[in-house]
Design a protein around this motif. Sequence first.
Motif, PDB file in Angstrom:
ATOM      1  N   PHE A   1      58.602  58.051  39.020  1.00 49.22           N
ATOM      2  CA  PHE A   1      57.881  57.092  39.697  1.00 49.22           C
ATOM      3  C   PHE A   1      58.078  56.908  41.016  1.00 49.22           C
ATOM      4  O   PHE A   1      57.218  56.515  41.949  1.00 49.22           O
ATOM      5  CB  PHE A   1      57.966  55.733  38.918  1.00 49.22           C
ATOM      6  N   GLY A   2      59.377  57.133  41.379  1.00 45.71           N
ATOM      7  CA  GLY A   2      59.671  57.112  42.926  1.00 45.71           C
ATOM      8  C   GLY A   2      59.161  58.054  43.847  1.00 45.71           C
ATOM      9  O   GLY A   2      58.561  57.905  44.783  1.00 45.71           O
ATOM     10  N   ALA A   3      59.160  59.381  43.231  1.00 49.70           N
ATOM     11  CA  ALA A   3      58.529  60.550  44.027  1.00 49.70           C
ATOM     12  C   ALA A   3      56.798  60.144  44.341  1.00 49.70           C
ATOM     13  O   ALA A   3      56.348  60.447  45.231  1.00 49.70           O
ATOM     14  CB  ALA A   3      58.926  61.612  43.075  1.00 49.70           C
ATOM     15  N   ASP A   4      56.422  59.576  42.848  1.00 51.83           N
ATOM     16  CA  ASP A   4      54.845  59.280  43.140  1.00 51.83           C
ATOM     17  C   ASP A   4      54.597  58.169  44.310  1.00 51.83           C
ATOM     18  O   ASP A   4      53.815  58.188  44.867  1.00 51.83           O
ATOM     19  CB  ASP A   4      54.565  58.671  41.690  1.00 51.83           C
ATOM     20  N   GLY A   5      55.496  57.118  44.083  1.00 57.92           N
ATOM     21  CA  GLY A   5      55.226  56.062  44.964  1.00 57.92           C
ATOM     22  C   GLY A   5      55.493  56.491  46.676  1.00 57.92           C
ATOM     23  O   GLY A   5      54.999  56.056  47.459  1.00 57.92           O
ATOM     24  N   TYR A   6      56.512  57.208  46.662  1.00 53.71           N
ATOM     25  CA  TYR A   6      56.588  57.930  47.928  1.00 53.71           C
ATOM     26  C   TYR A   6      55.441  58.794  48.525  1.00 53.71           C
ATOM     27  O   TYR A   6      55.312  58.665  49.522  1.00 53.71           O
ATOM     28  CB  TYR A   6      57.945  58.764  47.721  1.00 53.71           C
ATOM     29  N   ALA A   7      54.886  59.459  47.719  1.00 49.12           N
ATOM     30  CA  ALA A   7      53.990  60.313  48.040  1.00 49.12           C
ATOM     31  C   ALA A   7      52.674  59.634  48.456  1.00 49.12           C
ATOM     32  O   ALA A   7      52.208  59.658  49.314  1.00 49.12           O
ATOM     33  CB  ALA A   7      53.491  61.228  46.851  1.00 49.12           C
ATOM     34  N   ARG A   8      52.314  58.353  47.502  1.00 48.99           N
ATOM     35  CA  ARG A   8      51.440  57.366  47.796  1.00 48.99           C
ATOM     36  C   ARG A   8      51.513  56.706  49.159  1.00 48.99           C
ATOM     37  O   ARG A   8      50.360  56.659  49.897  1.00 48.99           O
ATOM     38  CB  ARG A   8      51.110  56.361  46.774  1.00 48.99           C
ATOM     39  N   ALA A   9      52.722  56.403  49.522  1.00 47.91           N
ATOM     40  CA  ALA A   9      52.846  55.653  50.688  1.00 47.91           C
ATOM     41  C   ALA A   9      52.857  56.407  51.876  1.00 47.91           C
ATOM     42  O   ALA A   9      52.523  56.082  53.142  1.00 47.91           O
ATOM     43  CB  ALA A   9      54.264  54.922  50.490  1.00 47.91           C
ATOM     44  N   THR A  10      53.530  57.641  51.838  1.00 43.88           N
ATOM     45  CA  THR A  10      53.572  58.534  52.966  1.00 43.88           C
ATOM     46  C   THR A  10      52.629  59.542  53.347  1.00 43.88           C
ATOM     47  O   THR A  10      52.442  59.989  54.307  1.00 43.88           O
ATOM     48  CB  THR A  10      55.037  59.005  52.984  1.00 43.88           C
ATOM     49  N   GLY A  11      51.997  59.952  52.122  1.00 44.57           N
ATOM     50  CA  GLY A  11      50.943  60.996  52.418  1.00 44.57           C
ATOM     51  C   GLY A  11      51.346  62.525  52.214  1.00 44.57           C
ATOM     52  O   GLY A  11      50.770  63.223  52.307  1.00 44.57           O
ATOM     53  N   GLU A  12      52.825  62.370  52.036  1.00 41.17           N
ATOM     54  CA  GLU A  12      53.361  63.841  51.679  1.00 41.17           C
ATOM     55  C   GLU A  12      53.430  64.150  50.230  1.00 41.17           C
ATOM     56  O   GLU A  12      53.156  63.317  49.494  1.00 41.17           O
ATOM     57  CB  GLU A  12      54.962  63.626  52.185  1.00 41.17           C
ATOM     58  N   VAL A  13      54.218  65.404  49.944  1.00 43.58           N
ATOM     59  CA  VAL A  13      54.239  65.778  48.503  1.00 43.58           C
ATOM     60  C   VAL A  13      55.525  64.985  48.092  1.00 43.58           C
ATOM     61  O   VAL A  13      56.509  65.281  48.816  1.00 43.58           O
ATOM     62  CB  VAL A  13      54.331  67.227  48.431  1.00 43.58           C
ATOM     63  N   GLY A  14      55.599  64.295  47.167  1.00 45.69           N
ATOM     64  CA  GLY A  14      56.784  64.039  46.519  1.00 45.69           C
ATOM     65  C   GLY A  14      57.589  64.959  45.729  1.00 45.69           C
ATOM     66  O   GLY A  14      57.033  65.668  44.806  1.00 45.69           O
ATOM     67  N   VAL A  15      58.685  65.154  45.961  1.00 41.94           N
ATOM     68  CA  VAL A  15      59.503  66.186  45.346  1.00 41.94           C
ATOM     69  C   VAL A  15      60.743  65.582  44.574  1.00 41.94           C
ATOM     70  O   VAL A  15      61.486  64.887  44.821  1.00 41.94           O
ATOM     71  CB  VAL A  15      60.281  67.012  46.502  1.00 41.94           C
ATOM     72  N   LEU A  16      60.617  66.161  43.071  1.00 41.38           N
ATOM     73  CA  LEU A  16      61.601  65.613  42.289  1.00 41.38           C
ATOM     74  C   LEU A  16      62.436  66.568  41.531  1.00 41.38           C
ATOM     75  O   LEU A  16      61.943  67.778  41.348  1.00 41.38           O
ATOM     76  CB  LEU A  16      60.716  65.028  40.982  1.00 41.38           C
ATOM     77  N   PHE A  17      63.502  66.378  41.577  1.00 40.90           N
ATOM     78  CA  PHE A  17      64.639  67.230  40.827  1.00 40.90           C
ATOM     79  C   PHE A  17      65.001  66.713  39.458  1.00 40.90           C
ATOM     80  O   PHE A  17      65.316  65.430  39.476  1.00 40.90           O
ATOM     81  CB  PHE A  17      65.951  67.350  41.674  1.00 40.90           C
ATOM     82  N   LEU A  18      64.872  67.620  38.578  1.00 36.13           N
ATOM     83  CA  LEU A  18      65.211  67.095  37.139  1.00 36.13           C
ATOM     84  C   LEU A  18      66.191  68.012  36.544  1.00 36.13           C
ATOM     85  O   LEU A  18      65.899  69.289  36.753  1.00 36.13           O
ATOM     86  CB  LEU A  18      63.822  67.095  36.236  1.00 36.13           C
ATOM     87  N   SER A  19      66.928  67.562  35.571  1.00 42.03           N
ATOM     88  CA  SER A  19      67.915  68.385  34.797  1.00 42.03           C
ATOM     89  C   SER A  19      67.198  69.009  33.536  1.00 42.03           C
ATOM     90  O   SER A  19      65.935  68.432  33.368  1.00 42.03           O
ATOM     91  CB  SER A  19      69.165  67.600  34.590  1.00 42.03           C
ATOM     92  N   THR A  20      67.372  69.715  32.768  1.00 46.02           N
ATOM     93  CA  THR A  20      67.266  70.224  31.664  1.00 46.02           C
ATOM     94  C   THR A  20      66.931  69.433  30.546  1.00 46.02           C
ATOM     95  O   THR A  20      67.932  68.355  30.395  1.00 46.02           O
ATOM     96  CB  THR A  20      67.918  71.597  31.254  1.00 46.02           C
ATOM     97  N   GLY A  21      66.111  69.714  29.709  1.00 47.46           N
ATOM     98  CA  GLY A  21      65.814  68.739  28.207  1.00 47.46           C
ATOM     99  C   GLY A  21      65.818  67.242  28.545  1.00 47.46           C
ATOM    100  O   GLY A  21      64.760  67.033  28.821  1.00 47.46           O
TER     101      GLY A  21
END
Length: 546
Positions: free
Chosen positions: A60-80
């Motif tokens: 949700f944070g990466a999503d909100g960042y992308a909406r607010a800035t117009g940039e691509v939101g980048v998300l790092f996730l762990s496995t599983g």
Amino acid sequence: MGERSDGARNGGDVVVETLTALGVSHVFGIPGQNALGLFDAIRRSDLTFVSSRVENNSAFGADGYARATGEVGVLFLSTGPGALTALGALQEAYATGVPLLVITSQVPRSGLGLRRGMLHQLDDQQRSAVNVTKSTAVASHSAQLPSLLADAWSLAQSAPAGPTWVEIPQDVLLEPTDTPPVTSVVTAVADRAPREELVDAAAELLSAARRPVILAGGGVRRSRRGSEALVALAERLDAPVVSTVGGKGAIRFDHPLSAGSWIEDRHTTALLEDADVLLAVGTAMGEVTSNYFTFAPKGRLIHVDAESRVLEANHPALAIHADAGLALAAIATRVVSRDAGDGAGIAAGLRHAVEDRLAAQDVKTELALMRDLRAAIPAAAQTFWDMTIAAYWAWSAWDPQDGEFHSGQGAGGLGFAFPAAVAAAIGTGQRTFAVSGDGGAMYSIAELATARQHDADVTWLIVDDGGYGILREYMADAFGQATATELARPDFVALAASFGIPAHLATLDTVGEVIAGTFSTRGPAVVVLPARLHMFAPTHHTSATT
């Protein structure tokens, strides 16, 4: 950029070098065992890492960042478990067309496709992401990473925008690499221009229309110059413009041709139905926009969208598969200007009809709250709304003014508003405003720690009505009583204070003043409003007398 003590580089370094070359500045997520090589590489980069407390909130944070800035939101996730926990939030980004680049770790290559009992191991993690992403890929060696990431970054922004997913096994991240330091990337963000014959056909229909109406969806807002092209076409046609929830702000509410966004209103439904030519742009005309599938157009429908699957999904139309802004601009150059219309009068008449209908209902409290919140919040502030009764009102009533309106109604899950607003505040450096109910707030409550850790300038309004208010109302209307909607919840003021965050208890009379005061402060603030709000009366267009 720092270096490892041994001077070697690994796959994790290739990732952060590629992201830096792409212009990425912020990354969201939570560290995990298989992703440690990636997170160690961040230390040697200039990337700003924003650590949340739950992976779904990271998304949700990466999503909100992308909406607010117009940039691509980048998300790092762990496995599983980490990757799977984020899928609910990725559904929101996918449904709404938000560009995200999701980079998730994987077990070592020796475990892919097998059941070796590795920690976090899934049978097929990639398959789990297919339902909520535009593409998925798995890296097999570090030399692939720059191209895989650049391609995913490009596709995320190509119309229709959305999340893309790249998996990197643990050993690929950790192994030394011979790949030269990444200083350049090759990207290809694809535009989707409309076909010429379709533009001609649309222009011919609109030029001959006597009662044209435009329905502007979220695709107009997301398109480069989409709003500008919308206004230009509306003015040439002298056509009233109705905004969907996602399209709110595509045309300013104070523009004479804006008919607002009272999309769940029988008067709006009738205006859309009675158009002899309705131009629907950047919208699926789905459940909410169609006033819960009661909308039945009487005239010709022109349907423009970059997502081909929504075209004619609900109604026959002249279907134009194209980016909203490109299609609007092309049509505008070919339509014949209308001088005999009364678009402004029709738009104003619709607004007055809505006001008269509301005046006959017992909704003074809710209307006053909307007015007080709008007066309290600066015109340019970006606002974020969860799935709660106050937000359902805002879908229709809220004027974005000089700011942006963001809602979690694309997929309709709970918990969007606060983590998205926190990330947007970090990304823009401007105070944001989030609204949640007490039920939805519990999805996001852990992010009070994130807001405090990053000193985010965010004001969070929690409307506490003791349960899932909208579900309570739906069930009571349908069945005479509600079940499983009442909730035990914390003392939100005391809980926020325990995180070191200023918290205020407000009333319906004081909430505007309290919220306005937070906009002269720094750091996070919480405002709790105990209140039981109600929706306006059902407005489905079932007959001429409803």
